[in-house]
Design a protein around this motif. Structure first.
Motif, short mmCIF file in Angstrom:
data_model
loop_
_atom_site.label_atom_id
_atom_site.label_comp_id
_atom_site.label_asym_id
_atom_site.label_seq_id
_atom_site.Cartn_x
_atom_site.Cartn_y
_atom_site.Cartn_z
N PHE A 285 0.83 -1.20 0.00
CA PHE A 285 0.00 0.00 0.00
C PHE A 285 0.87 1.26 0.00
O PHE A 285 1.96 1.28 0.59
N VAL A 286 0.38 2.28 -0.65
CA VAL A 286 0.95 3.62 -0.53
C VAL A 286 0.14 4.34 0.54
O VAL A 286 -1.08 4.51 0.41
N VAL A 287 0.80 4.75 1.61
CA VAL A 287 0.12 5.38 2.75
C VAL A 287 0.63 6.80 2.90
O VAL A 287 1.84 7.02 3.06
N LEU A 288 -0.26 7.78 2.84
CA LEU A 288 0.16 9.16 3.02
C LEU A 288 0.57 9.40 4.47
O LEU A 288 -0.01 8.81 5.38
N PRO A 289 1.56 10.26 4.70
CA PRO A 289 1.92 10.59 6.08
C PRO A 289 0.72 11.15 6.83
O PRO A 289 0.03 12.05 6.33
N SER A 290 0.45 10.64 8.01
CA SER A 290 -0.75 11.03 8.75
C SER A 290 -0.41 11.56 10.13
O SER A 290 0.38 10.97 10.87
N ALA A 291 -1.05 12.69 10.47
CA ALA A 291 -0.99 13.23 11.82
C ALA A 291 -2.38 13.20 12.44
O ALA A 291 -2.69 13.98 13.34
N ALA A 292 -3.23 12.31 11.94
CA ALA A 292 -4.61 12.21 12.38
C ALA A 292 -4.88 10.83 12.98
O ALA A 292 -3.96 10.02 13.11
N ASN A 293 -6.12 10.56 13.34
CA ASN A 293 -6.46 9.23 13.87
C ASN A 293 -6.99 8.32 12.76
O ASN A 293 -7.85 7.48 12.98
N PHE A 294 -6.46 8.50 11.57
CA PHE A 294 -6.77 7.66 10.43
C PHE A 294 -5.58 7.68 9.48
O PHE A 294 -4.67 8.52 9.59
N VAL A 295 -5.59 6.75 8.54
CA VAL A 295 -4.61 6.77 7.45
C VAL A 295 -5.37 6.78 6.13
O VAL A 295 -6.51 6.32 6.04
#
Length: 351
Positions: A285-295
């Motif tokens: 998977f390509v996962v964007l950098p996250s600063a939230a409670n989700f990806v």
């Protein structure tokens, strides 16, 4: 349709909230709710309010809650506005602060309630595209603006701008209100609240639905210098003088004051996010950098709708947006470690 509708109702395209399904054994990772319960102090505070006092109206200015929020963020209570969820706070901002001759600016991929409010209140707007990496570029906002609203971290991407970039955006638009929607900031972003003292055009909006586990209680707030807050109050008192009931105000105050519970539960979510990101990337998977409670993730060999459908067959619900540029992404709420394990096991079977 009905002949009794007013003209504006015919033109509205309402917001579609995340699904709240009723399925046995469901792993619900679609609406960014906190997987952990609220502080026990919240439940005790609510229980203490369930007496004779319910026959009386609540405090119309929610002073105790505003005082607690002010103490937490080192601002005067008069610089705090509270409402029935951050959506109501946003609605009042759209009506009271964003409707000008010049357009409101916000990202093309962002919280989908923004264009709904524009339609409801007749706010002219221009969307600013995210770059190819799905990031907000502050330089792209160097254009005429009556106001700007920017989620930080952004939703549904989860990406966050550093505080220096937010300050640059605010300072470059001194004649426009800049609203920073910080619904997810407690999971790894930098809050712009410390900038409020220096910038009269800055409004920062928070919710207790995510990091305080109170999505069912509906409490949000905004912090800004007094003239901005007064505008929100004038709209509120022309619409509903009692937006927060006694139970909501009591529970929210207790949640704000319980720093230990807040730190413990958000720490668990951030740790689970890091583990889930690693496991998804290991599956391709390509996962964007996250600063939230989700990806926000996509698989180069599988369509987003296909993945969402196959997960649903396994009683796992994630959010899929059938929209240009993001139709192959899934927005996956961070659940408990067991829920994340069930998700990754299912995805390994699928991909």
């Amino acid at each position: 349709m009905s002949r009794f509708w007013s003209p504006i109702v015919h033109t509205l395209t309402p917001y579609v909230p995340g699904e709240q399904p009723r399925m046995a054994g469901l792993v619900k990772l679609n609406t960014n709710e906190n997987p952990y319960p609220p502080s026990p102090k919240v439940l005790a505070a609510i229980a203490a309010e369930t007496g004779d006092g319910l026959r009386l109206y609540p405090d119309p200015v929610s002073l105790k809650l505003r005082t607690a929020i002010g103490a937490l963020h080192d601002v005067d209570p008069s610089e705090v506005f509270v409402g029935n969820g951050s959506d109501e706070v946003l609605a009042h901002a759209f009506m009271g602060l964003f409707s000008h001759d010049r357009p409101l600016l916000f990202p093309d991929i962002t919280y989908s309630f923004y264009p709904v409010y524009c339609g409801l209140y007749g706010v002219r707007h221009v969307t600013v595209p995210l770059d190819d990496a799905m990031q907000v570029g502050v330089d792209d906002y160097r254009q005429p603006a009556g106001a700007i609203i920017l989620p930080n971290p952004n939703a549904p991407t989860g990406s966050a701008l550093p505080l220096a970039e937010i300050e640059r955006l605010v300072s470059e638009h001194p004649d426009a209100v800049v609203a920073i929607d910080e619904a997810y900031v407690d999971f790894g972003g930098e809050s712009a609240i410390p900038l409020v003292k220096r910038y009269p055009n800055l409004l920062v909006i928070h919710t207790l639905s995510k990091s305080r586990s109170l999505a069912g209680l509906r409490v949000g707030f905004a912090i800004g210098q007094r003239p901005l807050i007064e505008a929100l109050e004038r709209v509120k008192d022309s619409f509903n003088s009692y937006p927060l009931d006694r139970l909501a105000a009591a529970g929210a105050t207790a949640a704000i004051e319980d720093a230990a519970w807040f730190d413990e539960t958000r720490g668990k979510v951030m740790a689970s996010r890091a583990r889930l990101t690693s496991e998804l990337e290991a599956m391709g998977f390509v996962v964007l950098p996250s600063a939230a409670n989700f990806v926000f993730a996509r698989h180069p060999e599988h369509a987003g709708a296909e993945l969402a459908g196959k997960l649903r067959e396994r009683a796992i619900i994630v959010r899929h947006f059938n929209k240009p540029r993001i139709e192959d992404y899934l927005r996956i709420t961070i659940g408990t470690d067991d829920e994340c394990r069930r998700l990754t096991e299912a995805l390994r079977e699928i991909v």
